[in-house]
Design a protein around this motif. Structure first.
Motif, short mmCIF file in Angstrom:
data_model
loop_
_atom_site.label_atom_id
_atom_site.label_comp_id
_atom_site.label_asym_id
_atom_site.label_seq_id
_atom_site.Cartn_x
_atom_site.Cartn_y
_atom_site.Cartn_z
N LEU A 22 0.87 -1.19 0.00
CA LEU A 22 0.00 0.00 0.00
C LEU A 22 0.90 1.23 0.00
CD1 LEU A 22 -3.04 0.84 2.25
CD2 LEU A 22 -1.04 2.33 2.28
N SER B 77 0.62 5.46 0.16
CA SER B 77 -0.25 6.63 0.35
C SER B 77 0.16 7.75 -0.61
CB SER B 77 -0.16 7.14 1.79
OG SER B 77 -0.67 6.18 2.69
N LYS C 169 -10.82 4.39 5.17
CA LYS C 169 -10.11 4.17 6.44
C LYS C 169 -10.54 5.22 7.47
CE LYS C 169 -5.65 3.72 5.73
NZ LYS C 169 -4.35 4.03 5.03
N MET D 15 -6.08 -2.07 10.44
CA MET D 15 -4.65 -1.88 10.28
C MET D 15 -4.08 -1.16 11.49
SD MET D 15 -4.10 1.08 7.40
CE MET D 15 -2.31 1.13 7.62
N ASP E 151 -1.18 1.57 12.50
CA ASP E 151 -0.31 2.62 11.97
C ASP E 151 0.28 3.35 13.18
OD1 ASP E 151 0.94 4.51 10.32
OD2 ASP E 151 -0.91 5.16 9.33
N LYS F 98 4.16 11.08 13.46
CA LYS F 98 4.94 10.82 12.24
C LYS F 98 6.31 11.48 12.36
CE LYS F 98 1.89 8.29 10.15
NZ LYS F 98 2.15 6.85 10.00
N GLY G 31 3.49 2.48 9.49
CA GLY G 31 4.01 3.39 10.51
C GLY G 31 5.49 3.67 10.34
N SER G 32 5.82 4.66 9.51
CA SER G 32 7.21 5.06 9.25
C SER G 32 8.08 3.87 8.88
CB SER G 32 7.79 5.79 10.48
OG SER G 32 7.10 6.99 10.72
N GLY H 140 6.29 7.91 4.04
CA GLY H 140 7.57 8.59 4.21
C GLY H 140 8.75 7.82 3.66
N ARG I 166 7.80 12.28 4.44
CA ARG I 166 6.46 11.99 3.92
C ARG I 166 5.77 13.21 3.32
NH1 ARG I 166 1.92 11.82 7.16
NH2 ARG I 166 1.60 9.62 6.69
O1 LIG Z 1 -1.30 4.14 5.51
C1 LIG Z 1 -0.05 4.19 5.61
C2 LIG Z 1 0.62 5.46 5.97
O2 LIG Z 1 0.34 6.45 5.03
C3 LIG Z 1 2.04 5.30 6.24
O3 LIG Z 1 2.70 6.55 6.34
P1 LIG Z 1 4.19 6.60 6.86
O4 LIG Z 1 4.96 5.50 6.18
O5 LIG Z 1 4.70 7.95 6.49
O6 LIG Z 1 4.12 6.39 8.33
#
Ligand SMILES: O=C[C@H](O)COP(=O)(O)O
Length: 240
Positions: free
Chosen positions: A15, A17, A94, A147, A149, A153, A185-186, A207, A215
């Motif tokens: 996935l 974003s 979501k 999910m 997360d 951030k 999650g990051s 990100g 991100r």
């Molecule tokens: O749904 C997933 C998130 O958008 C992940 O964002 P992130 O990788 O910046 O924490």
């Protein structure tokens, strides 16, 4: 609606974003499985305008599964936003689970039957059974998926907040109750082998696949392609 083949432990999907149609195309061309519409300027669950989500869905054109964040509200307050996102044609919507009670969760799920995913934040996981119990509540309320997360951030990644045992219990509980499961999650490329091994239906990124690992910067197609390759490598390892 495209099928993400939920609850299939051997095939985690990627996935990504995105904040607009251009980034959706970048993610799609690089091989992302699920294109997730989200405003990275507005935290973990920042919603885009329905018109932007509609444009993303049109750009994807059925070539990948789509999802969109409806906002960071919970309970009955989020119901109208779910309906607005559902009307864009996006596959999944979501929402945060937060402190919503069972009735509020059921009402939210009923706004888009079979299309609502509940997002739990790892920072809230104060007890060992929290995530697994939350999955049970979401299944009972009629959610399509769940999910985990991270809310903050600031670069603290999911594996630093929850143990592999806790995450595995969450994934297993989702699978047992027919919920699609996701972990995010990051996350960075280095997290893919271990998290894929837990058998979620998808791993979520923003990100880690953007320029400079930020991100709020533009999505980097080369990084998305690297993530796709890493996920496929994991699959070959699973199959061996
Ligand atoms: O749904 C997933 C998130 O958008 C992940 O964002 P992130 O990788 O910046 O924490």
């Amino acid at each position: 609606m495209p099928d993400i083949e939920p609850t299939s432990p051997a095939r985690p999907r990627l996935l990504v974003s995105v904040r607009g149609p251009d980034e959706a195309l970048t993610a799609l061309r690089a091989g992302a499985d699920l294109i997730d519409a989200k405003d990275p300027e507005r935290g973990a669950l920042g919603a885009l305008a329905p018109e932007t989500v509609r444009a993303i869905v049109a750009e994807v054109g059925g070539r990948a599964v789509t999802s969109a964040v409806a906002g960071d509200g919970t309970g009955t307050g989020i119901a109208a936003a779910i309906a607005a996102m559902a009307a864009t044609g996006v596959d999944f919507i979501k929402i945060a689970v937060g402190a919503a009670d069972d009735a509020a969760l059921a009402e939210a799920a009923a706004r888009a039957p079979g299309r609502v995913i509940g997002v739990l934040f790892a920072e809230d996981g104060v007890t060992d059974g929290w995530a697994a119990h939350s999955a049970l509540r979401l299944a009972a309320a009629g959610f399509a998926g769940a999910m985990i997360d991270t809310r903050g951030k600031s670069g603290i990644a999911l594996p630093a907040l929850m143990t592999a045992t806790q995450l595995a219990a969450f994934v297993a509980r989702c699978r047992a109750h027919g919920l699609m499961s996701g972990l995010a999650g990051s996350l960075g490329l280095a997290d893919i082998p271990a998290l894929s091994g837990l058998g979620p239906d998808y791993l979520g990124f923003r990100g880690g696949l953007c320029r400079g690992g930020n991100r709020r910067e533009a999505l980097d197609g080369a990084r998305v392609a690297q993530a796709v390759a890493a996920m496929r490598t994991g699959l070959r390892a699973d199959a061996a």
